[in-house]
Design an enzyme around this catalytic site. Structure first.
Site, PDB file in Angstrom:
ATOM      1  N   SER A   6      -4.809  -3.458  -0.775  1.00 35.28           N
ATOM      2  CA  SER A   6      -2.914  -4.390  -0.755  1.00 35.28           C
ATOM      3  C   SER A   6      -3.074  -5.249  -0.145  1.00 35.28           C
ATOM      4  CB  SER A   6      -2.274  -3.296   0.845  1.00 35.28           C
ATOM      5  OG  SER A   6      -0.916  -3.852   1.420  1.00 35.28           O
TER       6      SER A   6
ATOM      7  N   GLY B 112       0.443  -0.718   0.131  1.00 37.28           N
ATOM      8  CA  GLY B 112      -0.013   0.259   0.440  1.00 37.28           C
ATOM      9  C   GLY B 112       0.807   1.423  -0.007  1.00 37.28           C
ATOM     10  N   THR B 113       2.232   1.385   0.816  1.00 41.61           N
ATOM     11  CA  THR B 113       2.864   2.973   0.839  1.00 41.61           C
ATOM     12  C   THR B 113       3.104   2.709  -0.499  1.00 41.61           C
ATOM     13  OG1 THR B 113       3.242   1.993   2.729  1.00 41.61           O
ATOM     14  CG2 THR B 113       5.171   3.173   1.927  1.00 41.61           C
TER      15      THR B 113
ATOM     16  N   CYS C 250       2.301   0.762  11.644  1.00 43.18           N
ATOM     17  CA  CYS C 250       4.042   1.437  11.824  1.00 43.18           C
ATOM     18  C   CYS C 250       4.086   2.876  12.862  1.00 43.18           C
ATOM     19  CB  CYS C 250       3.932   1.948  10.853  1.00 43.18           C
ATOM     20  SG  CYS C 250       2.766   2.815  10.564  1.00 43.18           S
TER      21      CYS C 250
END
Ligand code: PLP
Length: 385
Positions: free
Chosen positions: A197, A69-70, A323
């Site tokens: 994701s 996804g990032t 995160c």
């Protein structure tokens, strides 16, 4: 173990695992190789792309595979800014985005973009009037997440898409936390670019997709080979892509029934916690939310201590996004919703999933109740942290 952190990651679905095995064991060819062994791998990637496209309500050419996804968020944001640099430099986002978007916006500011960070209501919903008022001739991109990873609050992306479409502005939404949880097809969200994701919907880590509506201006942000229509260079992670497609099929097909089951469990959890524990607040309670997520703030204690206390009892929970673990700053999402630093610090996130059952919920409520009571006793002796 009771795992209540499905917004961080999900277990790999056994069917997705089975689908991946041949591409890890025998069919490990490079999809770009010209011989038949490579072509087998290419076929698997293209079949996975077709499957994702069918589930998303789009064409195969509108699906770009990424590593996560990032990366997909980076491609969307930086790719639009690069493609439209002669048109304007203004980007609009919200103050509650995941760091994959938020920190990319901050980096873009350093690179010459002007970024507007929109406020949200107490319930965590973006203010539409502020959004409409923020747009100007220089605006090239609006990026607003679909469901928030900490609170589960769902943003009115269709309404936003209607506004940006009228103004000819590209609209990206990060649907990492809603894909497969809501019975909505990706292309029907109305955005031009959508991130989702694999490892958040019972697929493997290392595969994600960016939906790119046809004719959306987007430039590559990495240099290399012509993979993914020149938008994402690098040899495809074949096994992970195959597993992602298999997992996505199951998640999207069962989103409605599974959503109903999870919502009932989540509501049971919140009802029981609210009646058993004094001084608790459910964040985003009055807003539309994905069915599996609960963000709870407890008065006078640290969320971190609650998470550690639950861990000792075999329950996995988190203080917010995975995160941010180790980040001493209180959640930017909860702060944007008007919680004080102290309230935000006293928060935990419980995110339910496919293996969660009623017994898990009831055990969690009991453990949470005793953990909070114990921590409050300690903090009343020591004074507040
Ligand atoms: N966007 C949101 C809303 C997320 O919750 C996450 C992960 O937690 C990401 C992006 C990043 O996704 P990935 O872990 O696949 O890089």
């Amino acid at each position: 173990m009771i795992y209540l952190d499905h917004n961080a990651t999900t277990p790999l679905d056994p069917l997705a695992f089975e689908a991946m095995v041949p591409f890890l064991r025998e069919r490990w060819g490079n999809p770009s190789s010209p011989y038949r062994f490579g072509a087998q791998a290419r076929l698997a990637v293209e079949q996975a792309r077709q499957r994702i496209a069918d589930l998303s309500g789009c064409t195969r050419g509108e699906v770009v595979f990424c590593s996560g996804g990032t990366e997909a968020d980076n491609l969307a944001l930086r790719g639009v800014v690069l493609a439209l640099k002669t048109k304007g430099n203004h980007v609009v986002t919200t103050s509650i985005e995941h760091h994959a978007v938020l920190n990319t916006c901050r980096a873009l500011e350093k690179e010459g973009c002007r970024v507007t960070y929109l406020p949200v209501s107490e319930e965590g919903v973006v203010e539409m009037a502020a959004l409409a008022g923020s747009l100007c001739d220089e605006t090239i991109l609006v990026t607003v997440m679909h469901a928030n990873n900490e609170t589960g609050v769902v943003q009115p992306v269709e309404e936003i898409a209607a506004i940006t479409r009228r103004r000819g502005i590209v609209f990206h939404t990060d649907a990492v936390q809603s894909a497969g949880k809501l019975p909505r097809r990706i292309a029907e969200l109305g955005a031009d670019l959508v991130t989702f994701s694999g490892h958040k919907l019972y697929g493997p880590k290392g595969a994600a997709a960016l939906y790119v509506r046809e004719n959306t201006p987007l430039a590559a942000i990495t240099t290399g080979g012509p993979h993914e229509r020149g938008l994402r260079a690098g040899t495809e992670n074949v096994a992970a892509i195959v597993g992602f497609a298999a997992a996505a099929a199951l998640a999207f097909e069962n989103a409605e029934t599974e959503g109903r089951r999870l919502r009932a469990l989540r509501d049971r959890l919140e009802l029981q916690v609210s009646s058993a524990v004094p001084g608790v607040k459910i964040n985003g309670e009055g807003a539309p939310r994905v069915p599996n997520t609960s963000s709870l703030s407890f008065r006078d204690i640290d969320g971190e201590s609650i998470v550690l206390g639950l861990d000792v009892e075999g329950i996995c929970a988190s203080t917010g996004s995975a995160c941010s673990t180790g980040d001493p700053e209180p959640s930017h999402v909860l702060r944007a919703m008007g919680l004080s630093p102290r309230e935000a610090q006293g928060s935990i996130r419980l995110s339910l999933g496919r293996e969660t059952c009623q017994e898990d919920v009831d055990t969690t409520v009991r453990t949470l109740t005793s953990t909070v009571a114990r921590l409050r006793r300690i903090s009343s002796v020591r004074g507040p942290a």
